[in-house]
Enzyme design. Sequence first.
Site, PDB file in Angstrom:
ATOM      1  CD  GLU A  66      23.543 -15.834 -48.915  1.00  0.00           C
ATOM      2  OE1 GLU A  66      23.840 -16.990 -49.272  1.00  0.00           O
ATOM      3  OE2 GLU A  66      22.562 -15.563 -48.198  1.00  0.00           O
ATOM      4  CG  HIS A  81      19.587 -19.069 -49.705  1.00  0.00           C
ATOM      5  ND1 HIS A  81      20.149 -18.989 -48.455  1.00  0.00           N
ATOM      6  CD2 HIS A  81      18.709 -20.104 -49.664  1.00  0.00           C
ATOM      7  CE1 HIS A  81      19.637 -19.938 -47.682  1.00  0.00           C
ATOM      8  NE2 HIS A  81      18.749 -20.610 -48.385  1.00  0.00           N
TER       9      HIS A  81
END
Length: 339
Positions: free
Chosen positions: A120, A276
């Site tokens: 990420e 996410h």
Amino acid sequence: MAFARVWQSYYTSLSRTFPILSTALGPSSLWLPSTRNFNISASISFPPPTPILPLNSQIENHWKPMCLYYTQGLCTKMNDPMHLDKFNHDCSKELPVNAATQLKYLRSQHLDYFLVLDLEGRVEILEFPVIVIDAKSLNFVDCFHRFVKPTKMSEHKINEYIEGKYGKFGVDRVWHDTAIPFKEVLQQFEAWITHHQLWKKDLGGSLHQAAFVTCGNWDLKTKVPQQCKVSGIEIPPYFMEWINLKDIYLNFYKKMATGMWAMMTQLGMPLVGSHHLGIDDTKNIARVLQRMLADGAILEITARRSKGRHDVEFLFENRVRCINREEEDRGGPPKSTTI
């Protein structure tokens, strides 16, 4: 938004009631610095009020948010019943295997272990999660998870960056408490894969009877080289080849899926955790991997970096071509969709 504020208020109250201590306990703590001080005892990936799909029979209906201090070996509340009742401390909980049904069509693989990785961070890497799956049994083996502190950004920019990325999940505090530079993350990761006999530093080269599995080429083709350049280090030799699960999916099922969400939708699989949040996405990709192996897919290396470590050779003629990470994300659910 009101729901998110209620959750954040709840966990702020919780942290004041159970302040974290300075001694680190938990998985992979062997590879951590000996002392670190914190202001909060746990953090979470929390669910919104309405799930997308019902959980399947192999995953408990009583879903708990993961303690993100525990995933980094830093939870000190393992003897606190109230804390254990509120937070999950079992990284394998969403990755169960039913040998009676899931191993029926399992085929022999060329590798023994698959290391599922989903980074990420757009500007710099913010989160580095890896889950190891046994190729023969489909079982969860271990998890490595670290938050990563940017190298070149100012503190003001970092605060804005983290608030935008992790504030909506309510995990910005745990990021600030635990994030370490990328160089340190790689040092700890190398100790971890050496401990699992997946790589030996003195021998160099690729992983031993194992390979990284990613959902796309972005993580290892693009982001790791960019971060290594920013951090002033060479690309480690174990990042030279990988398996793009989307290419395997395309060739096995004969269906196009541009990302994790598309694969899970087509397979009728519910999303678990927060989309996410790296550790949750890695779990979901690992679940897709388990399903594909159980269906009889054979995983092979799909991309390999040249010896000069610049050019990448794609080994599958029939492969998914996405322009960038944003292109992969367009077909996905809202970023905080959970179950």
